[in-house]
Design an enzyme around this catalytic site. Structure first.
Site, PDB file in Angstrom:
ATOM      1  N   GLY A  62       0.827  -1.201   0.000  1.00  0.00           N
ATOM      2  CA  GLY A  62       0.000   0.000   0.000  1.00  0.00           C
ATOM      3  C   GLY A  62       0.863   1.253   0.000  1.00  0.00           C
ATOM      4  O   GLY A  62       0.533   2.265  -0.628  1.00  0.00           O
ATOM      5  N   SER A  63       1.987   1.181   0.698  1.00  0.00           N
ATOM      6  CA  SER A  63       2.871   2.345   0.816  1.00  0.00           C
ATOM      7  C   SER A  63       3.423   2.775  -0.536  1.00  0.00           C
ATOM      8  O   SER A  63       3.398   3.964  -0.877  1.00  0.00           O
ATOM      9  CB  SER A  63       4.044   2.023   1.738  1.00  0.00           C
ATOM     10  OG  SER A  63       3.591   1.600   2.998  1.00  0.00           O
TER      11      SER A  63
ATOM     12  N   TYR B 128      -3.684   6.917   7.369  1.00  0.00           N
ATOM     13  CA  TYR B 128      -2.473   6.099   7.224  1.00  0.00           C
ATOM     14  C   TYR B 128      -2.412   5.698   5.758  1.00  0.00           C
ATOM     15  O   TYR B 128      -3.232   4.919   5.279  1.00  0.00           O
ATOM     16  CB  TYR B 128      -2.542   4.861   8.120  1.00  0.00           C
ATOM     17  CG  TYR B 128      -1.237   4.076   8.141  1.00  0.00           C
ATOM     18  CD1 TYR B 128      -0.438   4.050   9.280  1.00  0.00           C
ATOM     19  CD2 TYR B 128      -0.799   3.376   7.023  1.00  0.00           C
ATOM     20  CE1 TYR B 128       0.763   3.343   9.298  1.00  0.00           C
ATOM     21  CE2 TYR B 128       0.403   2.672   7.034  1.00  0.00           C
ATOM     22  CZ  TYR B 128       1.177   2.661   8.175  1.00  0.00           C
ATOM     23  OH  TYR B 128       2.363   1.967   8.195  1.00  0.00           O
TER      24      TYR B 128
ATOM     25  N   ASP C  51      -8.027   5.958  -1.099  1.00  0.00           N
ATOM     26  CA  ASP C  51      -7.164   4.871  -0.644  1.00  0.00           C
ATOM     27  C   ASP C  51      -8.050   3.739  -0.114  1.00  0.00           C
ATOM     28  O   ASP C  51      -8.670   3.864   0.937  1.00  0.00           O
ATOM     29  CB  ASP C  51      -6.225   5.398   0.461  1.00  0.00           C
ATOM     30  CG  ASP C  51      -5.286   4.314   0.991  1.00  0.00           C
ATOM     31  OD1 ASP C  51      -5.564   3.125   0.782  1.00  0.00           O
ATOM     32  OD2 ASP C  51      -4.289   4.679   1.638  1.00  0.00           O
ATOM     33  N   GLU C  52      -8.116   2.652  -0.896  1.00  0.00           N
ATOM     34  CA  GLU C  52      -8.944   1.498  -0.529  1.00  0.00           C
ATOM     35  C   GLU C  52      -8.069   0.316  -0.101  1.00  0.00           C
ATOM     36  O   GLU C  52      -8.503  -0.829  -0.155  1.00  0.00           O
ATOM     37  CB  GLU C  52      -9.819   1.098  -1.722  1.00  0.00           C
ATOM     38  CG  GLU C  52     -10.931   2.092  -2.040  1.00  0.00           C
ATOM     39  CD  GLU C  52     -12.192   1.858  -1.201  1.00  0.00           C
ATOM     40  OE1 GLU C  52     -12.379   0.743  -0.692  1.00  0.00           O
ATOM     41  OE2 GLU C  52     -12.990   2.807  -1.084  1.00  0.00           O
ATOM     42  N   VAL C  53      -6.834   0.614   0.293  1.00  0.00           N
ATOM     43  CA  VAL C  53      -5.898  -0.465   0.629  1.00  0.00           C
ATOM     44  C   VAL C  53      -6.477  -1.387   1.697  1.00  0.00           C
ATOM     45  O   VAL C  53      -6.397  -2.609   1.598  1.00  0.00           O
ATOM     46  CB  VAL C  53      -4.539   0.131   1.075  1.00  0.00           C
ATOM     47  CG1 VAL C  53      -3.651  -0.926   1.719  1.00  0.00           C
ATOM     48  CG2 VAL C  53      -3.826   0.779  -0.106  1.00  0.00           C
ATOM     49  N   LYS C  54      -7.094  -0.801   2.704  1.00  0.00           N
ATOM     50  CA  LYS C  54      -7.566  -1.641   3.813  1.00  0.00           C
ATOM     51  C   LYS C  54      -9.028  -2.059   3.674  1.00  0.00           C
ATOM     52  O   LYS C  54      -9.395  -3.153   4.096  1.00  0.00           O
ATOM     53  CB  LYS C  54      -7.378  -0.881   5.125  1.00  0.00           C
ATOM     54  CG  LYS C  54      -7.543  -1.737   6.353  1.00  0.00           C
ATOM     55  CD  LYS C  54      -6.781  -1.151   7.494  1.00  0.00           C
ATOM     56  CE  LYS C  54      -6.985  -1.895   8.775  1.00  0.00           C
ATOM     57  NZ  LYS C  54      -6.297  -1.224   9.878  1.00  0.00           N
TER      58      LYS C  54
ATOM     59  N   THR D 258      11.336  -3.507  -9.078  1.00  0.00           N
ATOM     60  CA  THR D 258      11.732  -4.638  -9.931  1.00  0.00           C
ATOM     61  C   THR D 258      10.755  -5.808  -9.877  1.00  0.00           C
ATOM     62  O   THR D 258      10.429  -6.397 -10.895  1.00  0.00           O
ATOM     63  CB  THR D 258      13.143  -5.135  -9.523  1.00  0.00           C
ATOM     64  OG1 THR D 258      13.983  -3.991  -9.394  1.00  0.00           O
ATOM     65  CG2 THR D 258      13.714  -6.087 -10.541  1.00  0.00           C
TER      66      THR D 258
HETATM   67  N1  PMP Z   1      -3.274   2.673   3.091  1.00  0.00           N
HETATM   68  C1  PMP Z   1      -4.061   2.255   4.071  1.00  0.00           C
HETATM   69  C2  PMP Z   1      -5.462   2.760   4.155  1.00  0.00           C
HETATM   70  C3  PMP Z   1      -3.585   1.359   5.034  1.00  0.00           C
HETATM   71  O1  PMP Z   1      -4.386   0.939   6.023  1.00  0.00           O
HETATM   72  C4  PMP Z   1      -2.257   0.885   4.926  1.00  0.00           C
HETATM   73  C5  PMP Z   1      -1.667  -0.074   5.935  1.00  0.00           C
HETATM   74  N2  PMP Z   1      -2.218  -0.086   7.155  1.00  0.00           N
HETATM   75  C6  PMP Z   1      -1.463   1.363   3.874  1.00  0.00           C
HETATM   76  C7  PMP Z   1      -2.002   2.246   2.969  1.00  0.00           C
HETATM   77  C8  PMP Z   1      -0.053   0.907   3.718  1.00  0.00           C
HETATM   78  O2  PMP Z   1      -0.031  -0.395   3.262  1.00  0.00           O
HETATM   79  P1  PMP Z   1       1.288  -1.306   3.417  1.00  0.00           P
HETATM   80  O3  PMP Z   1       1.492  -1.532   4.867  1.00  0.00           O
HETATM   81  O4  PMP Z   1       0.956  -2.541   2.644  1.00  0.00           O
HETATM   82  O5  PMP Z   1       2.410  -0.556   2.793  1.00  0.00           O
END
Ligand code: PMP
Length: 449
Positions: free
Chosen positions: A114-115, A141, A249-252, A306
Site C-alpha cells: 500500500g505504501s 495512514y 485509498d482502498e488499501v484496507k 523490480t
Molecule cells: N493505506 C491504508 C489505508 C492502510 O491501512 C495501509 C496499511 N495499514 C497502507 C495504505 C499501507 O499499506 P502497506 O502496509 O501494505 O504498505
C-alpha cells in the site's frame, strides 16, 4: 532442537527480528490457516478477527487461490513486468478497470505494498498536473515510505516530520467531531468541507496549487471511522469545482470488505484514482493504482519496483477476485457485517467500557472509553482486552489515534456462527478487564502502537 514452542520462537524473534517492523499485542505464532481459523505451532486454534490487518479476505488457504498460485509456480517462480509482460498482469488489470467505476479510460499501475502505491500516486499526480500540493486527513495512514508518510497524519508517525506540501485537515468523525461535541455526523462533514474551502484554501493552501485530495473511505488505522454519508459526495463536488483530482485509498477497506467492492461505492462517488493493496494479492505482495490514463501515462520509468506486478502475485490477485465473486463474499461481508455490528452494539448495554460501536460490513470498530460523557480513551484497557481475547482464542487487534479502538476485520467468509463465537470471547475479555483480572505486567511486553 525443534523450535516450535511459542516461548522458544519468541525468544528467537526478540533476538533476531527488528522491533521497527513490529506491532505486537500478544505472542501469536503464524503456522497454519484454514478459512477464518489459525493454528499455531503448539496446535492451538484461534478464530481470526483480523485477517492479518485486512489481508486474508478470502481466508487462509482458499482452494481456488492456492491452486492458481501452485499452477503458476510450476510455470516459473518469477516473471517480471518492467521489461517483459505476462498474462496474469494483463488479465488482472482487465478485471480491475471493470471493477472500478468511471466512464473514462482507466489504466493500472502495480506495486508491492500500500505504501509504494500511495507514494506512486502522489508522484504521478504531481507530474501529471504540474501542481505541488496535496490535501489529506488527520488520522490517515497511507504508508510507511517517506512520501506516503508525508500524506499520512497518523499518531504512529508523529516522530517524523512529513512533507510540508501536504496539508492535513480534520476527518469527519461522528463520535468525536473535531469541531466540538454534540455536532451530528452530517454537520461535522459540512464543517470539514467549509474549513477546507473557506479557510485552508483561502490561506496556506491555494486550491490552484493542489494536485489532489487523498482520502480513506473508512478511516481505518485512525480508528475505524465511517464518515457520514454526505461527506464523500461533498468532497467530490469540491474537487470537481476546483479541478482537483480525488484519490481514494482502498488499501484496507477495498476488495469487498464493506459489502461493496470498494467502500467509496456506498457514497456513489467516482474517484480519479483508486489505491489498492493488502487483500488484493490474497496474501502475496501486490498493490495497484487504478486511475485515469492521463495520470498513469505521464511518462515511462517514473515509479517502478523490480518485482512489482510479478506473475505470481498477479495470479494470486486474479484468483482472489474470482474467489470473492464465486463465493459471494461481498454480499456475505454485508450480511454478516450487519449481524456482527448488531451483536457488538448489544454489548454496550452490558459494558460501560464500550463508548461507541461503528463500522461498515466486515470492518467494525469498538471504541473503549473510561467515561461515556468525557469519552476519555481507555487505551491500556484496550491493550488488555485484545491480549485477553487472544488467551481465550480470538485474534483481534486495536487501532485508533488514542489506541483505544478494537478493530474487527475478519476474513470475508466469516459466518454468523463465527461472529457469535468471536463476540462471546470479546464479551468475556471485556468482563475480565473490567473486573481487573488482566494485570499490567501481562501486557507489558507488547508495545502495540
Ligand atoms: N493505506 C491504508 C489505508 C492502510 O491501512 C495501509 C496499511 N495499514 C497502507 C495504505 C499501507 O499499506 P502497506 O502496509 O501494505 O504498505
Amino acid at each position: 532442537m525443534t523450535k516450535d514452542s511459542t516461548d522458544q520462537l519468541y525468544e528467537m524473534d526478540s533476538g533476531l527480528i527488528s522491533d521497527a517492523l513490529k506491532i505486537r499485542f500478544f505472542p501469536h505464532v503464524n503456522h497454519e490457516g484454514q478459512g477464518a481459523r489459525l493454528i499455531d505451532t503448539e496446535g492451538r486454534q484461534y478464530l481470526d478477527f483480523s485477517a492479518g490487518w485486512a489481508v486474508a479476505n478470502t481466508g487462509y488457504s482458499h482452494p481456488h487461490v492456492k491452486a492458481a498460485v501452485i499452477a503458476q509456480l510450476q510455470r516459473a517462480t518469477f516473471g517480471g513486468l518492467l521489461s517483459s509482460m505476462h498474462q496474469p498482469a494483463l488479465l488482472l488489470a482487465e478485471k480491475l478497470v471493470k471493477l472500478v467505476p468511471g466512464d473514462f479510460h482507466k489504466k493500472v499501475w502495480y506495486g508491492l505494498s500500500g505504501s509504494d502505491a500511495s507514494e506512486a500516486a502522489g508522484r504521478l499526480l504531481h507530474l501529471a498536473t504540474g501542481k505541488r500540493r496535496m490535501v489529506s486527513f488527520i488520522g490517515a495512514y497511507h504508508g510507511s515510505t517517506a512520501a506516503s508518510m508525508s500524506m499520512s497524519a497518523h499518531v504512529a508517525w508523529t516522530q517524523f516530520i512529513g512533507g510540508g506540501h501536504v496539508t492535513k485537515i480534520p476527518y469527519p468523525h461522528p463520535y468525536r467531531c473535531p469541531f466540538g461535541d454534540g455536532i451530528s455526523g452530517e454537520d461535522c462533514a459540512v464543517k470539514v468541507i467549509r474549513y477546507l474551502e473557506d479557510y485552508i484554501f483561502q490561506t496556506i493552501c491555494p486550491p490552484q496549487d493542489v494536485a489532489g485530495i487523498i482520502v480513506e473511505a473508512v478511516q481505518s488505522d485512525g480508528g475505524d471511522i465511517v464518515p457520514p454519508p454526505n461527506f464523500l459526495p461533498m468532497l467530490e463536488e469540491l474537487c470537481r469545482r476546483y479541478g482537483i483530482y480525488l484519490i481514494v485509498d482502498e488499501v484496507k477497506v477495498g476488495m469487498g470488505r464493506t459489502g461493496e467492492w470498494f467502500a467509496f461505492q456506498h457514497s456513489g462517488i467516482t474517484p480519479d484514482m483508486v489505491i489498492m493493496g493488502k487483500a488484493l494479492g490474497g496474501g502475496l505482495p501486490l498493490s495497484a493504482i487504478v486511475a485515469r490514463k492521463e495520470i498513469l501515462d505521464v511518462g515511462p520509468a517514473l515509479a517502478l519496483f523490480t518485482t512489482a506486478g510479478n506473475a505470481l502475485s498477479c495470479t494470486a490477485g486474479l484468483a482472489t477476485i474470482e474467489a470473492i465473486q464465486q463465493d459471494g463474499l461481498v454480499d456475505n461481508a454485508r450480511k454478516v457485517g450487519t449481524y456482527l455490528h448488531d451483536r457488538l452494539a448489544a454489548l454496550q448495554d452490558k459494558h460501560p467500557l464500550i463508548g461507541n460501536v461503528r463500522g461498515l460490513g466486515l470492518i467494525q470498530g469498538v471504541e473503549l472509553v473510561r467515561n461515556r460523557t468525557t469519552k476519555e480513551p481507555a487505551s491500556s484497557e484496550t491493550a488488555k482486552v485484545v491480549f485477553r481475547a487472544f488467551e481465550l482464542g480470538l485474534i483481534v487487534f486495536y487501532a485508533g489515534m488514542f489506541s483505544n479502538v478494537i478493530e474487527i476485520t475478519p476474513p470475508l467468509l466469516l459466518t454468523e456462527l463465527d461472529a457469535e463465537e468471536g463476540v462471546a470471547i470479546l464479551d468475556q475479555a471485556i468482563s475480565d478487564v473490567e473486573a481487573g483480572r488482566v494485570s499490567d505486567t501481562a501486557v507489558a511486553r507488547y508495545a502495540g502502537w
